[in-house]
Design a protein around this motif. Structure first.
Motif, short mmCIF file in Angstrom:
data_model
loop_
_atom_site.label_atom_id
_atom_site.label_comp_id
_atom_site.label_asym_id
_atom_site.label_seq_id
_atom_site.Cartn_x
_atom_site.Cartn_y
_atom_site.Cartn_z
N LEU A 171 14.82 20.22 36.69
CA LEU A 171 14.22 19.24 37.60
C LEU A 171 13.82 19.94 38.89
O LEU A 171 14.57 20.76 39.41
CB LEU A 171 15.22 18.13 37.91
N ALA A 172 12.63 19.62 39.39
CA ALA A 172 12.15 20.15 40.68
C ALA A 172 11.79 18.95 41.54
O ALA A 172 10.76 18.31 41.32
CB ALA A 172 10.94 21.06 40.47
N THR A 173 12.63 18.64 42.51
CA THR A 173 12.52 17.37 43.22
C THR A 173 12.82 17.52 44.70
O THR A 173 13.55 18.43 45.11
CB THR A 173 13.49 16.35 42.59
N SER A 174 12.28 16.60 45.49
CA SER A 174 12.60 16.55 46.92
C SER A 174 13.93 15.88 47.17
O SER A 174 14.45 15.92 48.29
CB SER A 174 11.49 15.80 47.68
N LEU A 184 11.60 27.83 37.93
CA LEU A 184 11.39 28.87 36.92
C LEU A 184 12.55 29.86 36.91
O LEU A 184 13.00 30.30 35.84
CB LEU A 184 10.08 29.62 37.21
N GLU A 185 13.05 30.21 38.09
CA GLU A 185 14.19 31.13 38.17
C GLU A 185 15.41 30.52 37.49
O GLU A 185 16.14 31.21 36.76
CB GLU A 185 14.51 31.42 39.63
N ILE A 186 15.64 29.24 37.71
CA ILE A 186 16.79 28.57 37.09
C ILE A 186 16.64 28.57 35.57
O ILE A 186 17.61 28.79 34.83
CB ILE A 186 16.92 27.12 37.62
N ALA A 187 15.42 28.34 35.10
CA ALA A 187 15.16 28.31 33.66
C ALA A 187 15.16 29.70 33.05
O ALA A 187 15.32 29.85 31.83
CB ALA A 187 13.83 27.63 33.38
N GLY A 188 14.97 30.73 33.88
CA GLY A 188 14.86 32.08 33.37
C GLY A 188 13.58 32.29 32.60
O GLY A 188 13.52 33.05 31.63
N ALA A 189 12.51 31.59 33.03
CA ALA A 189 11.24 31.63 32.32
C ALA A 189 10.13 32.08 33.25
O ALA A 189 10.23 31.97 34.47
CB ALA A 189 10.91 30.25 31.75
N SER A 190 9.06 32.59 32.67
CA SER A 190 7.87 32.94 33.43
C SER A 190 6.97 31.72 33.56
O SER A 190 7.11 30.74 32.81
CB SER A 190 7.10 34.07 32.74
N ALA A 191 6.02 31.79 34.48
CA ALA A 191 5.07 30.69 34.66
C ALA A 191 4.28 30.43 33.39
O ALA A 191 3.99 29.28 33.04
CB ALA A 191 4.12 31.00 35.82
N ALA A 192 3.96 31.48 32.66
CA ALA A 192 3.16 31.35 31.43
C ALA A 192 3.93 30.65 30.32
O ALA A 192 3.33 30.14 29.37
CB ALA A 192 2.69 32.71 30.96
N GLU A 193 5.27 30.63 30.42
CA GLU A 193 6.08 30.03 29.36
C GLU A 193 6.63 28.67 29.77
O GLU A 193 7.56 28.15 29.15
CB GLU A 193 7.23 30.98 29.00
N ALA A 194 6.04 28.07 30.81
CA ALA A 194 6.53 26.79 31.31
C ALA A 194 5.39 25.78 31.39
O ALA A 194 4.22 26.13 31.44
CB ALA A 194 7.16 26.98 32.69
N ALA A 238 22.21 9.90 41.95
CA ALA A 238 21.85 8.57 41.46
C ALA A 238 20.67 8.65 40.49
O ALA A 238 20.64 7.94 39.48
CB ALA A 238 21.52 7.66 42.63
N LEU A 239 19.72 9.51 40.78
CA LEU A 239 18.56 9.67 39.89
C LEU A 239 18.99 10.25 38.55
O LEU A 239 18.54 9.80 37.49
CB LEU A 239 17.51 10.56 40.56
N ARG A 240 19.83 11.26 38.58
CA ARG A 240 20.30 11.86 37.33
C ARG A 240 21.10 10.87 36.50
O ARG A 240 21.00 10.85 35.27
CB ARG A 240 21.12 13.12 37.62
N VAL A 291 21.13 17.75 28.56
CA VAL A 291 20.07 18.70 28.25
C VAL A 291 19.40 19.29 29.49
O VAL A 291 18.46 20.07 29.37
CB VAL A 291 18.99 18.07 27.33
N ILE A 292 19.88 18.93 30.68
CA ILE A 292 19.28 19.44 31.91
C ILE A 292 19.99 20.74 32.30
O ILE A 292 21.19 20.76 32.55
CB ILE A 292 19.37 18.41 33.05
N THR A 293 19.22 21.84 32.35
CA THR A 293 19.78 23.15 32.68
C THR A 293 20.15 23.25 34.15
O THR A 293 21.17 23.86 34.51
CB THR A 293 18.78 24.26 32.32
N GLY A 294 19.33 22.67 35.02
CA GLY A 294 19.61 22.75 36.45
C GLY A 294 18.58 22.00 37.26
O GLY A 294 17.65 21.39 36.72
N THR A 295 18.73 22.07 38.57
CA THR A 295 17.86 21.33 39.48
C THR A 295 17.48 22.20 40.67
O THR A 295 18.34 22.82 41.29
CB THR A 295 18.55 20.06 40.01
#
Length: 221
Positions: free
Chosen positions: A105-108, A150-160, A116-118, A126-130
């Motif tokens: 999740l990427a949120t303000s 992306l850092e939290i997911a351990g993924a590159s921009a191309a794989e997201a 409360a939202l979660r 299934v949520i890896t992180g926020t």
């Protein structure tokens, strides 16, 4: 690298945008400002200080900005036990996780609001992180929230793939180099979302779930 599915929350997974509009309107009114609800609506998705600057200008006194932000936070907190996810929100996250996507999740939102939202989305399994507003120095439309996700997911921009509902989401993801899917559930017009960088537009999470096999998620697999 693992694949990632990055999600905004307000207006995307949870039906909360108009609650934010009402609370911001009242917070501005209490501070002596008349701000049209339609203008507030288009600003939802920005961090608190950025939203106030966007609507009132950058020349606000720091104490006034803090008071308005605190008033909104207090007003919005009265809804925490009634926040509702859009139908299909949890099902979509679980479907993507089942396809090997790491969900971030990427949120303000942050703190009690994020909790409360979660709880409303009810998919913590299934949520890896926020990547919350507390984790970055600049909020959307800067790319930093998406880059941190992306850092939290351990993924590159191309794989997201990023999913959001506001022009701020579209711009942040585009600047981070991540393909972006827009949902109309936040109330922003399709043309505005496409102009801001949306690669595909769906009515809501249920519509995206129903058409997942032809979506950017399937094309990126």
């Amino acid at each position: 690298m693992p694949q990632a599915a990055l999600f905004d929350v307000d207006g995307t997974l949870a039906d909360t945008n108009h609650l934010h509009v009402t609370c911001w309107w009242e917070a501005f009114r209490q501070a002596g400002h008349r701000v049209a609800m339609c203008d507030i609506h288009r600003a939802v998705g920005l961090g608190s200080d950025d939203l106030i600057a966007h609507l009132l200008g950058d020349d606000r006194d720091r104490d006034e900005v803090a008071r308005i932000g605190a008033a909104h936070k207090t007003l919005y907190a009265t809804y925490f036990d009634r926040l509702a996810a859009f139908e299909g929100a949890g099902d979509l996250l679980r479907a993507l996780a089942g396809r090997g996507r790491r969900i971030v999740l990427a949120t303000s939102a942050s703190g009690g609001e994020l909790a409360a939202l979660r709880a409303a989305v009810d998919a913590d399994d299934v949520i890896t992180g926020t990547a919350s507003s507390e984790d970055v120095s600049e909020g959307k439309p800067a790319p930093e929230p998406v880059e941190h996700a992306l850092e939290i997911a351990g993924a590159s921009a191309a794989e997201a793939v990023f999913v959001g509902d506001s022009v701020w989401d579209m711009r942040a993801a585009s600047r981070a180099g991540v393909p972006v899917v827009a949902l109309l559930s936040g109330g922003i017009p399709r043309d505005d979302l496409e102009e801001a960088g949306a690669a595909a537009v769906y009515r809501d999470v249920a519509d995206l779930l129903a058409r997942l096999d032809s979506s950017p998620f399937a094309r990126a697999e």
